[in-house]
Motif scaffolding. Structure first.
Motif, mmCIF file in Angstrom:
data_model
loop_
_atom_site.group_PDB
_atom_site.id
_atom_site.type_symbol
_atom_site.label_atom_id
_atom_site.label_comp_id
_atom_site.label_asym_id
_atom_site.label_seq_id
_atom_site.Cartn_x
_atom_site.Cartn_y
_atom_site.Cartn_z
ATOM 1 N N LEU A 270 32.044 40.553 39.079
ATOM 2 C CA LEU A 270 32.674 40.241 37.757
ATOM 3 C C LEU A 270 33.479 41.115 37.287
ATOM 4 C CD1 LEU A 270 32.986 37.860 35.582
ATOM 5 C CD2 LEU A 270 31.206 38.718 34.452
ATOM 6 N N GLU B 252 36.092 33.565 34.346
ATOM 7 C CA GLU B 252 36.956 34.570 34.963
ATOM 8 C C GLU B 252 38.265 33.826 35.581
ATOM 9 O OE1 GLU B 252 36.243 38.946 36.668
ATOM 10 O OE2 GLU B 252 35.768 37.665 38.285
ATOM 11 N N SER C 130 30.199 32.827 34.291
ATOM 12 C CA SER C 130 31.189 33.796 34.053
ATOM 13 C C SER C 130 32.073 33.633 35.225
ATOM 14 C CB SER C 130 30.354 35.183 34.161
ATOM 15 O OG SER C 130 29.607 35.401 35.274
ATOM 16 N N ARG C 131 31.910 33.552 36.446
ATOM 17 C CA ARG C 131 32.820 33.375 37.655
ATOM 18 C C ARG C 131 33.800 32.225 37.138
ATOM 19 N NH1 ARG C 131 36.029 33.905 42.035
ATOM 20 N NH2 ARG C 131 35.763 32.558 43.548
#
Ligand code: SAH
Length: 253
Positions: free
Chosen positions: A52, A103, A99-100
């Motif tokens: 990340l 993002e 979070s992936r």
């Protein structure tokens, strides 16, 4: 001649506005046994070591207190990269997956994302992370019990840019369209057309979608993360890694 400082000193508001937000007040239930800022920073470092890299997402993951969104019996696991039960057979997604996906949504935008639609509010955790990286967030949940729970969990944050809706997310939310980004936390056999219709040109959708393995006799075998970019030429779809989300269902309950 040396310039004498003026008094009272002028405060440069642009500098003070750019300061990172102070960590939220913490009142940890007994059992976490550690300072939640430090535990969260460790989680963020781990996410960074797994790839990340977007500073906006790293900062948001560091700010939102995941332990406030899970049952007190699970607080000790709140900062592990694991999904956890949130009631009614549903789960809060792993921090790595949250979070992936965020993002991926942020990839083609500088600064803040515009209006975002989230399908599957669940306990409200991902909605809180989204509200840190976007100007406005609409989040829909079909289960009244979870919609109420999310409202309760999010009350202390007072996020003025987050709107929680009770409804069938398969229909999207036309009143907020067009969206710069759409994110689904539940996976169906196909992407509902309402989502791509409500996506802005230049916008991006990230969702889990069931994939049929070639050779399997009619059976849906696995889910993959799918990214759809809406361009002036049409929709461009990219299929990414395998994921495991709860099913997307229609109607309210
Ligand atoms: N983002 C959530 C994850 C919740 S799990 C969190 O941070 O906790 C996915 C959620 O999607 C479940 O709560 C499920 O009830 C909801 N869901 C499934 N199908 C839906 C639909 N058609 N409309 C709205 N929500 C839906």
């Amino acid at each position: 001649m040396k310039q004498r400082p003026t008094f009272p000193a002028r405060i440069d508001s642009s500098v003070s506005a750019a300061k990172p937000k102070a960590p939220m007040a913490i009142n940890l239930p007994q059992g976490l046994g550690m300072d939640s800022v430090a535990v969260r920073q460790r989680m963020v470092q781990k996410l960074a070591s797994q790839g990340l890299s977007d500073p906006r997402v790293l900062a948001a993951m560091g700010r939102v207190e995941r332990h406030r969104f899970v049952d007190s019996a699970l607080v000790n696991q709140a900062y592990e990269d694991t999904s956890l039960p949130i009631g009614l057979g549903q789960t809060i997604s792993k921090p790595g997956v949250v979070s992936r996906m965020i993002e991926l949504l942020c990839q083609s935008t500088e600064g803040k994302l515009g209006r975002v639609l989230e399908i599957g509010t669940g306990c409200g955790y991902q909605a809180a992370v989204l509200s840190e990286v976007a100007t406005e967030v609409y989040s829909i949940e079909r289960l009244r019990g979870l919609h109420d729970k999310a409202r309760e969990n999010l009350r202390f944050l007072r996020l003025a840019n987050l709107h929680l809706l009770l409804g069938d997310g398969m229909l999207g939310y036309a009143q907020g369209a067009p969206y710069a980004a759409i994110i689904a936390a539940a996976g169906g056999d196909a992407l509902p057309t309402a989502w791509t219709d409500q996506l802005a040109v230049g916008g991006r959708l990230v969702a889990p979608v069931a994939q049929r393995a070639s050779g399997a006799v009619g059976g849906v075998t696995a889910q993959a993360l799918v990214v759809v970019d809406k361009t002036s030429q049409g929709l461009r779809q990219t299929i990414l890694e395998a994921v495991h989300f709860v099913p997307l269902k229609s109607g309210l309950a």
